[in-house]
Design an enzyme around this catalytic site. Structure first.
Site, PDB file in Angstrom:
ATOM      1  N   LYS A 168      10.117 -16.632 -11.392  1.00 62.55           N
ATOM      2  CA  LYS A 168       9.852 -15.618 -12.426  1.00 62.55           C
ATOM      3  C   LYS A 168       8.692 -16.057 -13.301  1.00 62.55           C
ATOM      4  O   LYS A 168       7.803 -15.289 -13.607  1.00 62.55           O
ATOM      5  CB  LYS A 168      11.116 -15.420 -13.253  1.00 62.55           C
ATOM      6  CG  LYS A 168      11.380 -14.053 -13.720  1.00 62.55           C
ATOM      7  CD  LYS A 168      12.169 -13.185 -12.766  1.00 62.55           C
ATOM      8  CE  LYS A 168      11.557 -13.027 -11.420  1.00 62.55           C
ATOM      9  NZ  LYS A 168      12.360 -12.307 -10.479  1.00 62.55           N
TER      10      LYS A 168
ATOM     11  N   HIS B 111      14.659 -38.147  -6.001  1.00 63.32           N
ATOM     12  CA  HIS B 111      14.124 -38.289  -4.639  1.00 63.32           C
ATOM     13  C   HIS B 111      12.656 -37.870  -4.567  1.00 63.32           C
ATOM     14  O   HIS B 111      12.147 -37.585  -3.489  1.00 63.32           O
ATOM     15  CB  HIS B 111      14.977 -37.494  -3.653  1.00 63.32           C
ATOM     16  CG  HIS B 111      16.395 -37.960  -3.623  1.00 63.32           C
ATOM     17  ND1 HIS B 111      16.767 -39.167  -3.070  1.00 63.32           N
ATOM     18  CD2 HIS B 111      17.521 -37.423  -4.137  1.00 63.32           C
ATOM     19  CE1 HIS B 111      18.077 -39.335  -3.225  1.00 63.32           C
ATOM     20  NE2 HIS B 111      18.554 -38.278  -3.874  1.00 63.32           N
TER      21      HIS B 111
ATOM     22  N   GLU C 283      14.888 -19.443  -9.092  1.00 65.70           N
ATOM     23  CA  GLU C 283      14.576 -18.087  -9.551  1.00 65.70           C
ATOM     24  C   GLU C 283      13.800 -18.140 -10.871  1.00 65.70           C
ATOM     25  O   GLU C 283      12.840 -17.392 -11.077  1.00 65.70           O
ATOM     26  CB  GLU C 283      15.879 -17.277  -9.683  1.00 65.70           C
ATOM     27  CG  GLU C 283      15.766 -15.942 -10.401  1.00 65.70           C
ATOM     28  CD  GLU C 283      14.835 -14.933  -9.733  1.00 65.70           C
ATOM     29  OE1 GLU C 283      14.334 -15.199  -8.636  1.00 65.70           O
ATOM     30  OE2 GLU C 283      14.597 -13.877 -10.347  1.00 65.70           O
TER      31      GLU C 283
ATOM     32  N   CYS D  96       0.852  -1.182   0.000  1.00 64.80           N
ATOM     33  CA  CYS D  96       0.000   0.000   0.000  1.00 64.80           C
ATOM     34  C   CYS D  96       0.896   1.242   0.000  1.00 64.80           C
ATOM     35  O   CYS D  96       1.948   1.265   0.627  1.00 64.80           O
ATOM     36  CB  CYS D  96      -0.932   0.103   1.192  1.00 64.80           C
ATOM     37  SG  CYS D  96      -2.048  -1.271   1.379  1.00 64.80           S
TER      38      CYS D  96
ATOM     39  N   ASN E 212      -1.309   1.895   5.710  1.00 63.29           N
ATOM     40  CA  ASN E 212      -0.515   0.813   5.137  1.00 63.29           C
ATOM     41  C   ASN E 212      -0.095  -0.079   6.292  1.00 63.29           C
ATOM     42  O   ASN E 212       0.422   0.410   7.288  1.00 63.29           O
ATOM     43  CB  ASN E 212       0.715   1.415   4.429  1.00 63.29           C
ATOM     44  CG  ASN E 212       1.739   0.365   4.061  1.00 63.29           C
ATOM     45  OD1 ASN E 212       1.407  -0.804   3.901  1.00 63.29           O
ATOM     46  ND2 ASN E 212       2.986   0.794   3.919  1.00 63.29           N
ATOM     47  N   GLY E 213      -0.327  -1.390   6.174  1.00 64.80           N
ATOM     48  CA  GLY E 213       0.092  -2.297   7.239  1.00 64.80           C
ATOM     49  C   GLY E 213      -1.084  -3.100   7.754  1.00 64.80           C
ATOM     50  O   GLY E 213      -2.116  -3.226   7.085  1.00 64.80           O
TER      51      GLY E 213
ATOM     52  N   ARG F 135       3.718  -0.389  -4.892  1.00 66.16           N
ATOM     53  CA  ARG F 135       3.447  -0.915  -3.557  1.00 66.16           C
ATOM     54  C   ARG F 135       2.118  -1.664  -3.484  1.00 66.16           C
ATOM     55  O   ARG F 135       1.785  -2.255  -2.457  1.00 66.16           O
ATOM     56  CB  ARG F 135       3.426   0.220  -2.526  1.00 66.16           C
ATOM     57  CG  ARG F 135       4.709   1.029  -2.501  1.00 66.16           C
ATOM     58  CD  ARG F 135       4.612   2.119  -1.480  1.00 66.16           C
ATOM     59  NE  ARG F 135       4.701   1.566  -0.142  1.00 66.16           N
ATOM     60  CZ  ARG F 135       5.829   1.362   0.518  1.00 66.16           C
ATOM     61  NH1 ARG F 135       6.966   1.697  -0.036  1.00 66.16           N
ATOM     62  NH2 ARG F 135       5.824   0.849   1.716  1.00 66.16           N
TER      63      ARG F 135
ATOM     64  N   LYS G 122       5.371  -4.590  -5.228  1.00 68.60           N
ATOM     65  CA  LYS G 122       6.823  -4.496  -5.343  1.00 68.60           C
ATOM     66  C   LYS G 122       7.508  -4.405  -3.984  1.00 68.60           C
ATOM     67  O   LYS G 122       8.638  -4.832  -3.819  1.00 68.60           O
ATOM     68  CB  LYS G 122       7.157  -3.268  -6.190  1.00 68.60           C
ATOM     69  CG  LYS G 122       8.609  -3.094  -6.524  1.00 68.60           C
ATOM     70  CD  LYS G 122       8.994  -3.902  -7.731  1.00 68.60           C
ATOM     71  CE  LYS G 122      10.472  -3.862  -8.015  1.00 68.60           C
ATOM     72  NZ  LYS G 122      10.928  -5.116  -8.636  1.00 68.60           N
TER      73      LYS G 122
ATOM     74  N   GLU H 103       5.245 -16.068 -11.303  1.00 66.60           N
ATOM     75  CA  GLU H 103       4.678 -14.788 -10.856  1.00 66.60           C
ATOM     76  C   GLU H 103       4.123 -13.941 -11.997  1.00 66.60           C
ATOM     77  O   GLU H 103       3.191 -13.178 -11.788  1.00 66.60           O
ATOM     78  CB  GLU H 103       5.665 -13.989 -10.006  1.00 66.60           C
ATOM     79  CG  GLU H 103       6.832 -13.412 -10.740  1.00 66.60           C
ATOM     80  CD  GLU H 103       7.789 -12.654  -9.826  1.00 66.60           C
ATOM     81  OE1 GLU H 103       7.323 -11.992  -8.901  1.00 66.60           O
ATOM     82  OE2 GLU H 103       9.010 -12.743 -10.054  1.00 66.60           O
TER      83      GLU H 103
ATOM     84  N   TRP I 159      -2.852  -2.660  -1.536  1.00 64.72           N
ATOM     85  CA  TRP I 159      -2.583  -4.079  -1.709  1.00 64.72           C
ATOM     86  C   TRP I 159      -3.353  -4.752  -0.578  1.00 64.72           C
ATOM     87  O   TRP I 159      -3.022  -4.584   0.602  1.00 64.72           O
ATOM     88  CB  TRP I 159      -1.086  -4.364  -1.587  1.00 64.72           C
ATOM     89  CG  TRP I 159      -0.732  -5.789  -1.864  1.00 64.72           C
ATOM     90  CD1 TRP I 159      -0.533  -6.368  -3.078  1.00 64.72           C
ATOM     91  CD2 TRP I 159      -0.548  -6.826  -0.894  1.00 64.72           C
ATOM     92  NE1 TRP I 159      -0.234  -7.695  -2.929  1.00 64.72           N
ATOM     93  CE2 TRP I 159      -0.243  -8.010  -1.602  1.00 64.72           C
ATOM     94  CE3 TRP I 159      -0.625  -6.894   0.505  1.00 64.72           C
ATOM     95  CZ2 TRP I 159      -0.001  -9.227  -0.970  1.00 64.72           C
ATOM     96  CZ3 TRP I 159      -0.384  -8.102   1.133  1.00 64.72           C
ATOM     97  CH2 TRP I 159      -0.067  -9.251   0.398  1.00 64.72           C
TER      98      TRP I 159
HETATM   99  C1  F6R Z   1      10.241 -11.612  -7.424  1.00 61.39           C
HETATM  100  C2  F6R Z   1      10.425 -10.521  -6.509  1.00 61.39           C
HETATM  101  C3  F6R Z   1      10.255 -10.775  -5.064  1.00 61.39           C
HETATM  102  C4  F6R Z   1      11.236  -9.931  -4.245  1.00 61.39           C
HETATM  103  C5  F6R Z   1      10.947 -10.105  -2.747  1.00 61.39           C
HETATM  104  C6  F6R Z   1      11.934  -9.326  -1.898  1.00 61.39           C
HETATM  105  O1  F6R Z   1      10.462 -11.228  -8.751  1.00 61.39           O
HETATM  106  O2  F6R Z   1      10.673  -9.404  -6.912  1.00 61.39           O
HETATM  107  O3  F6R Z   1      10.377 -12.123  -4.763  1.00 61.39           O
HETATM  108  O4  F6R Z   1      12.537 -10.333  -4.549  1.00 61.39           O
HETATM  109  O5  F6R Z   1       9.653  -9.663  -2.475  1.00 61.39           O
HETATM  110  O6  F6R Z   1      11.855  -7.969  -2.160  1.00 61.39           O
HETATM  111  P1  F6R Z   1      13.021  -6.997  -1.749  1.00 61.39           P
HETATM  112  O7  F6R Z   1      14.206  -7.339  -2.577  1.00 61.39           O
HETATM  113  O8  F6R Z   1      12.503  -5.626  -2.039  1.00 61.39           O
HETATM  114  O9  F6R Z   1      13.291  -7.226  -0.297  1.00 61.39           O
END
Ligand code: F6R
Length: 607
Positions: free
Chosen positions: A483, A502, A479, A2, A98-99, A27, A602, A486, A74
Site C-alpha cells: 500500500k 536471516h 500488504e 486499457c 486492449n491487451g 483500467r 485497477k 504503490e 495503460w
Molecule cells: C493493490 C492492488 C492490486 C490488486 C491486484 C489484483 O492495492 O489493488 O495489488 O489487488 O492487482 O487485482 P484483482 O483483485 O482485481 O484481481
C-alpha cells in the site's frame, strides 16, 4: 488494462464516449482518445495523460459524428504519449485495443515490407494496417476484420470503425473482457457493463474467440470459425454507478472510511447473525469432502488469501496451498480432481488469476470465485461465486475490497469449520459473534486517523520502510508495504518478524522506520523480542498493537498506535485500517496522485 468503448448512436457520440471512458479510467489512465465518423470521414482527438486532457481538447476542437470508438490506455508497447494513444488509424480504419498482440513484430515486418509506414510504437497499429491491407486487397470490412483477427496471437479486445461505414462497428474478444450493450436504435461496446451503465442495462458478453458485427439495429456474433453463435443478453445489475467521492478528498479516503458499513453487508450475506451460525449459501464447494484447497490471486487479493490460509488451516483444519497467480499458472502443480480452488479478485478480470482458474478447471477441480464484480469473467467461469459485496472500488489501491475479501474468507472459514465439524457449535457461534463485532470495532479503530496523520508527516521523509508481523500480521505487513509503495512511491518491504535475523536486519539503522504490526496474541512475546533486536540497532519502531500489547511492551518506540482489544480471529481486518490510513496520509503529504498512482491500473488484464 486499457478501456474500450464504442457507440453507434442517434446523437453526437463524442461526449457519450468520454462519459463511458470516465467509468473505465480505472483500467488505465496514461492517455486517451476518441475517433468518430462524420459524413463518412474518420477523425480523432487524442491526449497524453488523464481523460481531463482529452476532454479539454474536445472542448477546443469538438468532434461531430453519430458513430465512434474511444480508449483509455495503460501502456504496454510504447511510451505513454499522444502518438501512441489510441485510436490508431490506417487508410480506412480506426481501431482501439486492449491487451497484447504477441506476434506484432512479425506482422509489422510483413506490413512494412508491403509499404505500410508506422507512426507509433504500439502493437495496435499493426492490426489497423493489417485490416487496411486486406480491405485494399478487395475484402469487405467484415471479411477483412475476420481474416485479420484470425492472424492475431495473444490476448486482445478490439473495436474497429471503418471509413464510409456509418452503421458498422466490429468487436472481437480473445482474453480481455468485452461487452455489447443493446439500446433503442443504438448499440454500444464496452470493456465492462459499468462503462455502458448510463446507456443500457441489457448486456451481451462476448466469449473468448468471439467477434461481432454491430449495427444500430443489433449485433451478430460469430465464433472463430465464422459460425453465428447465440449469446444471451443479460440484465446488468451494475446500475448507473454513482462515481462520487462525496466530501472526501480522494476515493481512497472514502473507501477506507466506509469499510465498517460495507463489511457489515459482506457478513450479512454469509452469516446468520441472529442465530450465531453460518447462513445457507449457494456453494458448489463441499468443504466437508475436500482434502485440500488451492488459492490463487495477485497483489492485495493474494495477501487476503494468505490470511485465509491461516484461518482455514487453524479453524477448519483444511490444508491450503496458496500461490501468486502468475506463478501458479505455469507451475504445473499436481491437483486432485475431488478438491476445490478459490480465486480471489476484486475486478474478476485479472489475467493471471483467470488463467489459473482455467488451469484448475481443466484439472477437474470445483471452482469458487471470491469476487467483487459479479459479472466479471472470473465470476462467470466459476462454479460458485462468493461475492465480497464491497461496492465499486474506484481508488486504484485496494482498501475496502481487501477487508471485504477478508470478511468473506473469515465467513467461509466458519462455513468450513461447521461442515468439517472441527469446532463445536459454541465455538462457531463465538466466531460469528466476533465477526458481528467487526463494524463497531472497525469504527473504533478508524479513530486513530488524526494520530496517523501526524505520523505520516514523518514517514513522508523516509526513503525506505520495513513492515514486520507474525502469524496473520505477516501478510498484513506485506500488504502495508504494498500500500505504501504503490501510492507514496516510498520503497517498503514486508517481512515475517522471525525472518528479520536471516537477512533484513542488515538494513536497520537510525534512518529506517520499522512498522511492527502486533496484536496481543500467542506470538506477541516473540514479536517483542524481534522489536528488541531492531531497537538495539537504532531502528525507529512504530508499533501498532492493542491496549494489552501496549501495556506489555517493554521496547522504546517512536510511536505506538493503539487499537482496541479484539478477538484474535478478526484482528487482521481491524489492523488493516491503520496501515491503509498510514499509506494514504503519507501519500497525501507526498502530494502524489493517490487515486490514480503512476504506472498502475485497477484491472490487470495482461500478464
Ligand atoms: C493493490 C492492488 C492490486 C490488486 C491486484 C489484483 O492495492 O489493488 O495489488 O489487488 O492487482 O487485482 P484483482 O483483485 O482485481 O484481481
Amino acid at each position: 488494462m486499457c478501456g474500450i468503448v464504442g457507440i453507434i448512436g442517434k446523437r453526437p457520440v463524442a461526449p457519450l464516449l468520454v462519459d463511458a471512458l470516465k467509468r473505465l479510467e480505472y483500467r488505465g489512465y496514461d492517455s486517451a482518445g476518441v475517433a468518430t465518423l462524420e459524413e463518412g470521414r474518420l477523425d480523432r482527438r487524442r491526449a497524453e495523460g488523464k481523460l481531463a486532457n482529452l476532454e479539454a481538447k474536445l472542448n477546443e476542437e469538438p468532434l461531430a459524428g453519430h458513430i465512434g470508438i474511444g480508449h483509455t490506455r495503460w501502456a504496454t508497447h510504447g511510451v505513454p504519449n499522444e502518438t501512441n494513444a489510441h485510436p490508431h488509424f490506417s487508410a480506412k480504419i480506426a481501431i482501439v485495443h486492449n491487451g497484447i498482440i504477441e506476434n506484432f513484430a512479425e506482422l509489422r515486418d510483413e506490413l512494412k515490407g508491403a509499404g505500410y509506414a508506422f507512426a507509433s510504437q504500439t502493437d495496435t497499429e499493426v492490426v489497423a494496417h493489417l485490416v487496411s491491407s486486406l480491405v485494399a486487397a478487395g475484402r469487405t470490412p467484415t471479411e477483412a476484420a475476420h481474416e485479420a483477427i484470425g492472424r492475431l496471437r495473444g490476448a486482445f479486445a478490439i473495436a474497429m470503425l471503418f471509413e464510409d461505414e456509418d452503421d458498422l462497428l466490429i468487436a472481437a474478444r480473445n482474453g480481455p473482457p468485452l461487452a455489447i450493450g443493446h439500446g433503442e436504435g443504438e448499440m454500444y461496446i464496452g470493456s465492462d457493463a459499468i462503462a455502458l451503465s448510463p446507456f443500457t442495462d441489457s448486456i451481451t458478453y462476448l466469449e473468448d474467440g468471439d467477434w461481432a458485427v454491430i449495427r444500430s439495429s443489433g449485433a451478430e456474433i460469430f465464433d472463430g470459425n465464422g459460425q453465428t453463435v447465440a449469446r444471451q443478453a443479460q440484465k446488468s445489475t451494475t446500475g448507473a454507478v454513482v462515481v462520487d467521492r462525496g466530501n472526501y478528498r480522494h476515493f481512497m479516503q472514502k473507501e477506507i472510511i466506509e469499510q465498517p458499513e460495507v463489511v457489515a453487508h459482506t457478513l450479512a450475506y454469509y452469516l446468520d447473525l441472529a442465530n450465531g451460525a453460518p447462513k445457507q449459501i449457494d456453494s458448489a464447494i463441499d468443504f466437508a469432502s475436500i482434502s485440500r484447497l488451492s488459492i490463487s490471486a495477485c497483489g492485495t487479493a493474494y495477501y487476503a488469501g494468505l490470511i485465509g490460509k491461516y484461518w482455514f488451516e487453524r479453524y477448519a483444519r483444511l490444508p491450503v496451498d496458496i500461490d501468486i497467480a502468475s506463478e501458479f499458472r505455469y507451475r504445473e502443480m499436481p491437483l486432485d480432481k475431488g478438491d476445490a480452488a478459490l480465486f480471489i479478485s476484486q475486478s474478476g478480470e485479472t489475467a493471471d488469476t483467470l488463467a489459473s482458474l482455467r488451469y484448475c478447471k481443466g484439472e477437474g477441480l470445483t471452482i469458487g470465485a471470491v469476487v467483487n464484480v459479479r459479472e466479471s469473467t472470473i465470476a462467470r467461469e466459476a462454479d460458485t461465486i462468493f461475492p465480497i459485496l464491497a461496492g465499486p472500488e474506484i481508488g486504484v489501491a485496494s482498501t475496502k475490497a481487501f477487508t471485504c475479501q477478508l470478511a468473506s474468507l473469515a465467513s467461509l472459514t466458519v462455513h468450513a469449520a461447521k461442515a468439517r465439524a472441527t469446532l463445536s457449535d459454541e465455538a462457531i457461534a463465538e466466531m460469528v459473534h466476533d465477526l458481528m463485532e467487526l463494524p463497531r470495532l472497525m469504527t473504533e479503530a478508524l479513530k486513530v486517523e488524526q494520530e496517523i496523520v501526524g505520523l505520516s508527516r514523518d514517514l513522508a521523509h523516509a526513503s525506505d520502510v520495513l513492515y514486520l508481523g507474525r502469524d496473520t500480521a505477516f501478510p498484513l505487513a506485506m500488504e502495508g508495504a504494498l500500500k505504501l509503495k504503490e501510492i507514496s512511491y516510498i520503497h517498503a518491504e514486508g517481512y515475517a518478524a522471525g525472518e528479520l535475523k536471516h537477512g533484513p536486519i542488515a538494513l536497520i539503522d537510525e534512518d529506517l522506520p520499522v512498522i511492527v504490526i502486533a496484536p496481543f496474541d500467542a506470538v506477541y512475546e516473540k514479536t517483542v523480542s524481534n522489536m528488541q533486536e531492531v531497537a538495539a540497532r537504532g531502528g525507529k519502531i512504530i508499533l501498532i498493537t492493542d491496549v494489552r500489547g501496549a501495556a506489555a511492551s517493554s521496547v522504546d518506540t517512536l510511536k505506538t498506535i493503539v487499537m482496541p482489544d479484539v478477538p484474535n480471529f478478526i484482528a487482521p481486518i481491524i489492523y488493516a485500517l491503520p496501515i491503509q490510513l498510514l499509506a494514504y496520509h503519507t501519500a497525501v503529504f507526498m502530494g502524489t496522485d493517490v487515486d490514480q498512482p503512476r504506472n498502475l491500473a485497477k484491472s490487470v488484464t495482461v500478464e
